[in-house]
Design a protein around this motif. Sequence first.
Motif, mmCIF file in Angstrom:
data_model
loop_
_atom_site.group_PDB
_atom_site.id
_atom_site.type_symbol
_atom_site.label_atom_id
_atom_site.label_comp_id
_atom_site.label_asym_id
_atom_site.label_seq_id
_atom_site.Cartn_x
_atom_site.Cartn_y
_atom_site.Cartn_z
ATOM 1 N N ARG A 193 -24.900 43.505 -9.670
ATOM 2 C CA ARG A 193 -24.632 43.723 -11.096
ATOM 3 C C ARG A 193 -23.136 43.864 -11.355
ATOM 4 N NH1 ARG A 193 -28.341 47.688 -14.853
ATOM 5 N NH2 ARG A 193 -27.513 47.030 -16.892
ATOM 6 N N GLU B 33 -32.000 48.724 -3.976
ATOM 7 C CA GLU B 33 -31.355 49.472 -5.050
ATOM 8 C C GLU B 33 -29.828 49.366 -4.970
ATOM 9 O OE1 GLU B 33 -33.739 50.578 -3.144
ATOM 10 O OE2 GLU B 33 -35.426 50.798 -4.544
ATOM 11 N N GLU C 35 -35.114 41.356 -9.449
ATOM 12 C CA GLU C 35 -35.286 42.654 -10.101
ATOM 13 C C GLU C 35 -34.337 42.800 -11.290
ATOM 14 O OE1 GLU C 35 -37.453 45.120 -9.662
ATOM 15 O OE2 GLU C 35 -38.502 43.901 -8.183
ATOM 16 N N LEU C 36 -33.106 42.312 -11.155
ATOM 17 C CA LEU C 36 -32.152 42.383 -12.263
ATOM 18 C C LEU C 36 -32.601 41.524 -13.439
ATOM 19 C CD1 LEU C 36 -28.780 42.300 -10.277
ATOM 20 C CD2 LEU C 36 -29.740 44.238 -11.550
ATOM 21 N N LYS D 87 -35.701 41.027 -14.105
ATOM 22 C CA LYS D 87 -36.855 41.747 -14.651
ATOM 23 C C LYS D 87 -36.435 42.845 -15.613
ATOM 24 C CE LYS D 87 -40.991 44.254 -13.179
ATOM 25 N NZ LYS D 87 -41.755 44.750 -12.002
ATOM 26 N N ILE D 88 -35.341 43.568 -15.282
ATOM 27 C CA ILE D 88 -34.910 44.669 -16.144
ATOM 28 C C ILE D 88 -33.974 44.201 -17.239
ATOM 29 C CG2 ILE D 88 -35.163 46.309 -14.253
ATOM 30 C CD1 ILE D 88 -32.132 46.329 -13.956
ATOM 31 N N ALA E 271 -30.879 42.740 -16.907
ATOM 32 C CA ALA E 271 -29.447 42.896 -16.650
ATOM 33 C C ALA E 271 -28.751 41.552 -16.528
ATOM 34 C CB ALA E 271 -29.216 43.720 -15.391
ATOM 35 N N GLU F 152 -42.033 44.974 -25.567
ATOM 36 C CA GLU F 152 -40.982 45.000 -24.567
ATOM 37 C C GLU F 152 -39.665 44.567 -25.198
ATOM 38 O OE1 GLU F 152 -41.974 42.750 -21.168
ATOM 39 O OE2 GLU F 152 -43.714 43.967 -20.619
#
Length: 253
Positions: free
Chosen positions: A190, A183, A223-224, A226-227, A229, A134
Amino acid sequence: MGIEYRLQVFEGPLDLLLHLIEKNKVDIYDIPIVEITEQYLEYVEQMQENDMDVMSEFLVMAATLIQIKSKMLLPKEVTEEEEEDDPRAELVRRLLEYKMYKYAALELKDMELDASHNFYKKPTIPKEVAAYKEEIDPADLVDGMTLNMLNDIFKSIMRKQVDKIDPIRSKFGTIEKEEINIEDRMVQVREEVRGLKGISFRTLLESQPTRMNIIITFMSVLELMKIGAITIRQEEIFGEIVIDSLDEIEIQE
């Protein structure tokens, strides 16, 4: 009545008895003991068995059959209060038990035979999968942080939202909630933190107008993270949780 297959090998006296019952097509619960005993004795007389231990088992069963035969031939004295005991009952129980295990063994043998025709491939992992790593380790993003800490902040913000509700004006009518999804909120968050360092997680949540916005914002932050960002940090124990944008760092690289 003679036996057709005198040289057939049986695994034991019960196996022979079961063969005779099935061959004569008689009810196992109502064995014609006289006829079956005669056929059994005919077979034993023809046996050529070197193992005396096995031969003795057949002879013991022969004696048992003769004993049952004699009991059934003798006059029966049964009173009105007593029920007649069938001398064959114990033999029938043993035959049924043997039949159950015999057929179960045949089923297992068939399963073993079927399994012998199957071939299995050893587990392998493609090189591409084994070499994959990853780009961002989620554990590094939340280093030193726990979900309990984030949850505590979330609960405190929700309590403040409840305190803001006017007990009188809140009952005036139905207020339409602004529809928002994760989303879209992820894009907004962001953009809000892009190029910034040190924006307070608590402040970000407190600035939301409704309970639903707080929940969506909270989930968007997760979620941010997690990715990759954004990242979060805490300078000291029980201190303020701070959100840092990783977008600017990626541009500089």
